[in-house]
Write an enzyme that holds these catalytic residues in place. Structure first.
Site, PDB file in Angstrom:
ATOM      1  N   LEU A   1      59.638  40.351  27.738  1.00 29.21           N
ATOM      2  CA  LEU A   1      58.699  41.107  26.915  1.00 29.21           C
ATOM      3  C   LEU A   1      59.031  40.808  25.462  1.00 29.21           C
ATOM      4  CD1 LEU A   1      58.165  44.803  28.158  1.00 29.21           C
ATOM      5  CD2 LEU A   1      56.409  43.095  27.704  1.00 29.21           C
ATOM      6  N   ASP A   2      58.024  40.499  24.655  1.00 30.45           N
ATOM      7  CA  ASP A   2      58.261  40.203  23.244  1.00 30.45           C
ATOM      8  C   ASP A   2      58.950  41.371  22.543  1.00 30.45           C
ATOM      9  OD1 ASP A   2      57.033  37.778  23.578  1.00 30.45           O
ATOM     10  OD2 ASP A   2      55.116  38.391  22.716  1.00 30.45           O
TER      11      ASP A   2
END
Length: 321
Positions: free
Chosen positions: A38-39
């Site tokens: 996940l960024d």
């Protein structure tokens, strides 16, 4: 050692690797792995595998995912999100696009399609992460990959809902809108937002992202890192660990007999005669059918598949306690 899956609610400014590093300290064990990046600017569900559950990491990345994303219309950026360098600004063009057209355009993205991964991503080309090349000012050709948008919809404001109900013309009063997306592995929501903006003719970037589901793991069951630390000092992390066999609940269950215990412990094939189930006949099972197998103490040990000609169950994934 803890064995199972923690449903973490990742907060902003943490990478997925940051979460794993923090959990190694909180859980006081090294064998931990996450199930998909996940960024840093994204939030939401991040299943993290502990102990023997780390064998599930690759499997869980294949599950469908659900996101709620905010789009900002009117601009494009080099990172396809609001945090990048602005490349273009179409001014107030977004204000002149009827909501009905925006909705129709967004719905047109449902289904299977090809998507080009963004330069600012963790994909590797010739051993280099794309984001490393992008930061160095290098852009390389990326091959389109097939993805599937299973569901996509606008999450409308109350004002839009009322106007739509009365069939009156409706335009955005601000450039931001939220969408809900259910999609396959490998889908980049940033790229989806950019592609929607391009099709609308005004440009768009992603301005926030919340992952609300990974497979059967949902946001309401997720815990932040500070919450997990408090739980450790209270009820104990075991109280929120999802057992490994939860991921295989669709498969029928068998337990080994006393005669099969030794073969199970050694990870050997199991003859049909040394397992017993609740009215399930292995003779009627199809070649390759999967089954959960438990030891005499009722502990989950692995998933086995049927080999009809040999009359045995063959180990597929082992999770010996």
């Amino acid at each position: 050692m803890l064995n199972g899956i923690l449903i973490v609610k990742k907060e902003k400014d943490f990478t997925s690797n940051d979460v794993v590093a923090k959990l190694r300290g909180i859980c006081r064990q090294k064998k931990i792995g996450h199930t998909g990046t996940l960024d840093p600017n994204a939030e939401g569900v991040l299943p993290v595998c502990l102990g023997n559950a780390t064998k599930l990491c690759d499997m869980l990345t294949d599950r469908s995912k659900e996101y709620v994303a905010e789009m900002t219309l009117g601009i494009t950026s080099d990172t396809q999100d609001i945090w990048g360098r602005v490349l273009s600004d179409s001014g107030d063009k977004w204000q002149k696009i009827p909501m009905e057209e925006i909705e129709r355009t967004i719905l047109s993205f449902q289904g299977k399609q090809m998507q080009i991964p963004p330069m600012y991503s963790a994909l590797k080309i010739n051993g280099k992460r794309l984001y490393e090349l992008a930061r160095a000012g290098v852009e390389v050709e990326r091959k389109p990959r097939q993805i599937e948008i299973e569901e996509i919809e606008i999450m409308p404001s109350a004002d839009f809902a009322e106007k739509k109900a009365h069939q009156t013309a409706c335009f955005l009063t601000e450039p931001r809108l939220r969408i809900r997306v259910v999609c396959s592995k490998g889908t980049y929501i940033r790229t989806l937002c950019q592609d929607i903006g391009e099709r609308l003719g005004c440009g768009a970037v992603m301005s926030s992202l919340m992952r609300t589901r990974v497979g059967n793991f949902v946001l309401k069951k997720a815990h932040t890192l500070p919450e997990i630390e408090k739980i450790r000092d209270g009820a104990g992390i075991e109280s929120i660990l999802v057992p490994v066999d939860f991921c295989f609940q669709a498969y029928p269950a068998f337990q080994v007999t006393q005669a099969g215990e030794r073969f199970l412990r050694n990870g050997n094939e199991l003859k049909f005669s040394v397992v017993e189930g609740n009215g399930v006949s292995l003779r009627e099972a199809a070649e390759g059918d999967p089954f959960r197998v438990y030891d005499r103490q009722g502990r989950f040990c692995g998933v086995y598949v049927v080999l009809k000609k040999k009359g045995v169950l063959k180990p597929w994934k082992m999770f010996l306690p």
